[in-house]
Design an enzyme around this catalytic site. Structure first.
Site, mmCIF file in Angstrom:
data_model
loop_
_atom_site.group_PDB
_atom_site.id
_atom_site.type_symbol
_atom_site.label_atom_id
_atom_site.label_comp_id
_atom_site.label_asym_id
_atom_site.label_seq_id
_atom_site.Cartn_x
_atom_site.Cartn_y
_atom_site.Cartn_z
ATOM 1 N N GLN A 59 46.866 0.668 31.768
ATOM 2 C CA GLN A 59 47.409 1.815 30.632
ATOM 3 C C GLN A 59 48.510 2.555 31.252
ATOM 4 O OE1 GLN A 59 46.526 1.551 27.264
ATOM 5 N NE2 GLN A 59 45.360 -0.278 27.823
ATOM 6 N N ASP B 188 46.787 19.249 38.575
ATOM 7 C CA ASP B 188 46.495 18.810 37.347
ATOM 8 C C ASP B 188 46.130 19.425 36.142
ATOM 9 O OD1 ASP B 188 46.345 16.491 39.025
ATOM 10 O OD2 ASP B 188 44.181 16.937 39.422
ATOM 11 N N ARG C 254 52.624 22.948 55.740
ATOM 12 C CA ARG C 254 52.985 22.473 54.497
ATOM 13 C C ARG C 254 54.150 23.006 53.834
ATOM 14 N NH1 ARG C 254 49.713 20.256 50.545
ATOM 15 N NH2 ARG C 254 47.791 20.715 51.786
ATOM 16 N N SER D 85 52.293 0.707 42.224
ATOM 17 C CA SER D 85 52.309 -0.161 41.159
ATOM 18 C C SER D 85 52.918 0.594 39.885
ATOM 19 C CB SER D 85 50.843 -0.679 40.656
ATOM 20 O OG SER D 85 50.333 0.197 40.131
ATOM 21 N N ASN D 86 52.525 1.901 39.943
ATOM 22 C CA ASN D 86 53.316 2.540 38.647
ATOM 23 C C ASN D 86 54.829 2.884 38.968
ATOM 24 O OD1 ASN D 86 51.526 4.005 36.544
ATOM 25 N ND2 ASN D 86 50.155 4.447 38.540
ATOM 26 N N ASN E 15 53.598 14.137 36.604
ATOM 27 C CA ASN E 15 52.675 13.449 37.353
ATOM 28 C C ASN E 15 51.800 12.485 36.374
ATOM 29 O OD1 ASN E 15 50.996 12.722 39.647
ATOM 30 N ND2 ASN E 15 49.455 14.221 38.940
ATOM 31 N N THR F 154 52.549 21.808 37.291
ATOM 32 C CA THR F 154 52.848 23.157 37.211
ATOM 33 C C THR F 154 51.948 23.655 38.516
ATOM 34 O OG1 THR F 154 50.617 23.505 35.988
ATOM 35 C CG2 THR F 154 52.855 23.823 34.662
ATOM 36 N N LEU G 103 51.816 19.497 46.184
ATOM 37 C CA LEU G 103 52.993 20.196 46.510
ATOM 38 C C LEU G 103 53.019 21.750 46.261
ATOM 39 C CD1 LEU G 103 55.496 17.847 44.618
ATOM 40 C CD2 LEU G 103 55.162 18.149 47.121
ATOM 41 N N HIS H 81 47.945 11.157 36.254
ATOM 42 C CA HIS H 81 46.463 11.526 36.846
ATOM 43 C C HIS H 81 45.418 10.454 36.239
ATOM 44 C CE1 HIS H 81 43.337 13.817 38.859
ATOM 45 N NE2 HIS H 81 42.719 13.638 37.538
#
Ligand code: GRF
Length: 218
Positions: free
Chosen positions: A180, A152, A72, A16-17, A114, A148, A100, A116
């Site tokens: 929002q 978060d 990873r 949705s974002n 990002n 970074t 990441l 959050h």
């Protein structure tokens, strides 16, 4: 005229974002326009519902299944190769549910965003709405930040706060926060595209003094 900037969006789920960002890039309305081109949407989950939405809006998509990679680091390396094919000026995480590694994050330093679902630095990590309700905080919200290597914890670009109501449960709170998110993420991206942000000692400043917060209502 400046060249149009390229954005690659990474998703894992409903998107949705992502959709809010694509629509901001495609709108004719100059006030909410992004002035950027969404070059691609990439998902680590081949069946992410957001991929079909992106395709229906005419955006190229790609899937890179993290389960197909032995480590990873291997996944991260393949992801960077894929993303860089689109020459991104900005890489936008929108519900991308893989952490990441530092090499990827440093490769896109100051170009990786990002969103959050909490007022960082409170409630980093998962289950933010449930944890906010349990903690009894009266304001909750969402944060767009530069990424970074520490999870978060990157410089904060914009936040939106919503009150927590006595009647709220996880679902109602998540819905209000998400509304929002759809406002602040395109705004943060527009600022990046316009080179309107600077970072000084970890604090992000907006060149024109535009408010870097929204106080949402119920
Ligand atoms: C949002 O709540 C965002 O804050 C978090 O993941 C969720 C993604 O939702 N990072 P959507 O896929 O954009 O609908």
């Amino acid at each position: 005229m400046l060249p149009v900037k390229n954005i690659v969006i990474l998703i894992s789920g409903r998107g949705s974002n992502m959709e809010a960002i694509i629509r901001a890039a495609q709108t004719e309305c100059w006030e909410s326009q992004l002035d950027a081109r969404i070059a691609a949407v990439v998902s680590n989950r081949p069946n992410a519902p957001g991929l079909a939405i992106a395709q229906s809006l005419g955006i190229p998509t790609a899937a890179l299944d993290h389960k197909a990679y032995p480590s990873r680091e291997d996944f991260d390396a393949a992801l960077v190769d894929l993303i860089d094919q689109y020459s991104p000026d900005l890489v936008v995480l929108a519900g991308f549910m893989r952490v990441l590694g530092a090499r990827v994050v440093c490769h896109y330093e100051h170009r990786l965003l990002n969103i959050h679902p909490s007022l960082l630095p409170s409630f980093s990590g998962l289950d933010t709405h449930r944890r906010a309700l349990i903690a009894g905080v009266k304001l909750h919200g969402t944060t767009v930040h530069f990424v970074t290597p520490e999870l978060d914890a990157g410089p904060i670009i914009i936040q939106a706060a919503v009150p927590i109501l006595p009647t709220d449960d996880e679902k109602t709170l998540a819905e209000r926060v998400l509304q929002q998110e759809h406002l602040i993420y395109p705004r943060a991206i527009r600022w990046c595209v316009q080179n309107a942000l600077s970072i000084n000692h970890g604090i992000v400043h907006q060149r024109d003094g535009e408010p870097q917060f929204i106080l949402g209502t119920t």
